[in-house]
Design a protein around this motif. Structure first.
Motif, PDB file in Angstrom:
ATOM      1  N   SER A  59       2.105 -58.477  -6.571  1.00 45.71           N
ATOM      2  CA  SER A  59       2.294 -59.145  -8.042  1.00 45.71           C
ATOM      3  C   SER A  59       3.399 -59.965  -8.080  1.00 45.71           C
ATOM      4  O   SER A  59       4.251 -59.637  -7.185  1.00 45.71           O
ATOM      5  N   ASN A  60       3.338 -61.058  -9.041  1.00 46.11           N
ATOM      6  CA  ASN A  60       4.590 -61.700  -8.890  1.00 46.11           C
ATOM      7  C   ASN A  60       5.806 -61.039  -9.334  1.00 46.11           C
ATOM      8  O   ASN A  60       6.703 -61.572  -8.863  1.00 46.11           O
ATOM      9  N   GLU A  61       5.564 -60.141 -10.399  1.00 45.65           N
ATOM     10  CA  GLU A  61       6.633 -59.531 -10.847  1.00 45.65           C
ATOM     11  C   GLU A  61       7.486 -58.688  -9.644  1.00 45.65           C
ATOM     12  O   GLU A  61       8.496 -58.687  -9.649  1.00 45.65           O
ATOM     13  N   GLU A  62       6.523 -58.043  -8.805  1.00 41.34           N
ATOM     14  CA  GLU A  62       6.957 -57.308  -7.861  1.00 41.34           C
ATOM     15  C   GLU A  62       7.786 -58.032  -6.715  1.00 41.34           C
ATOM     16  O   GLU A  62       8.796 -57.632  -6.291  1.00 41.34           O
ATOM     17  N   ASN A  81      -1.097 -58.505  -1.401  1.00 40.12           N
ATOM     18  CA  ASN A  81      -1.628 -58.677  -2.872  1.00 40.12           C
ATOM     19  C   ASN A  81      -0.596 -58.014  -4.029  1.00 40.12           C
ATOM     20  O   ASN A  81      -0.880 -57.642  -4.913  1.00 40.12           O
TER      21      ASN A  81
END
Length: 242
Positions: free
Chosen positions: A10-13, A8
């Motif tokens: 995020s793309n940023e993480e 799950n």
């Protein structure tokens, strides 16, 4: 020590972790048990996996299928997409199209297998570091391309990653990708196209609009890559299948 990434994330993480890590990211195919849990107990099941040349997913899915068929006599088929990401999504759309048209199980299997053999997949990556680190691309070739600031246009051929063209800079590579796709005008006539991207929505939409402008495609879907493909597409990657 490697950090396990939650599905799950995020793309940023994910972008932050990939850029900060000194170790190459690694991925693991779903187990036969995972696939077994996904096979329907009733009705028919179609499973589409990433290319068997890139992952053990196809092998594990077939193992699950065979285990299932020992207990239940249902229609189950596993498709080797010979692709990834956009290609897998396109195959799923094609299966749905044939189901909606009323074709039976065996007809769908035959038609989709034929479709896969003729499917095109191309992609442009802003960074090839993760592909190179994981042996999906020659270390020497990857080093030379990065040293010269050359961005490759890659293709999926028989399930393997091949160099299709190259350009100096990402914008030039994206233009080269568009040129390659537009050479297939006849194949694109009435076709469905899937474009997937990792944190490159603007560029993916621009590619979509250009294809619509110069061809008679039926539909174009622009989607975000899921976690597995994001790891290898890396930040800015775009994949197209038709």
């Amino acid at each position: 020590m490697k950090k396990k990434i939650d599905k799950n994330i995020s793309n940023e993480e994910l972008i932050k972790l990939l850029s900060e890590s000194e170790n190459p990211p690694t991925t693991a195919a779903p187990s036969p048990g995972d696939f077994l849990n996904g096979i329907k107990k009733e009705g028919e099941t179609f499973c589409v996996t990433i290319s068997s040349k890139l992952s053990a997913a196809f092998q594990n899915a077939n193992l699950a299928k065979n285990l299932f068929l020992e207990e239940c006599k249902k229609n189950v088929h596993v498709f080797d997409s010979q692709s990834a990401s956009a290609g897998e999504s396109l195959i799923v759309l094609k299966i749905k199209e044939y189901i909606d048209k009323g074709f039976n199980f065996n007809e769908i299997v035959e038609m989709v297998e034929k479709f896969i053999k003729n499917m095109r997949t191309y992609f442009v990556l802003d960074s090839i570091e993760n592909l190179r680190k994981n042996g999906r691309l020659s270390t020497i070739a990857g080093f030379v391309l990065e040293l010269l600031s050359i961005k490759p246009v890659l293709s999926g051929q028989n399930g393997e990653i091949k160099l299709k063209a190259k350009a100096r800079g990402l914008k030039a590579a994206q233009k080269k990708l568009l040129d390659i796709v537009l050479e297939d005008k006849e194949k694109l006539d009435g076709a469905t196209v899937v474009i997937t991207h990792f944190n490159s929505e603007e560029n993916a939409n621009r590619l979509s609009e250009k294809i619509k402008q110069y061809t008679n495609v039926k539909d174009i879907y622009v989607l975000k890559t899921k976690l597995l493909s994001s790891v290898y597409a890396d930040n800015g990657g775009i994949i197209i299948s038709y």
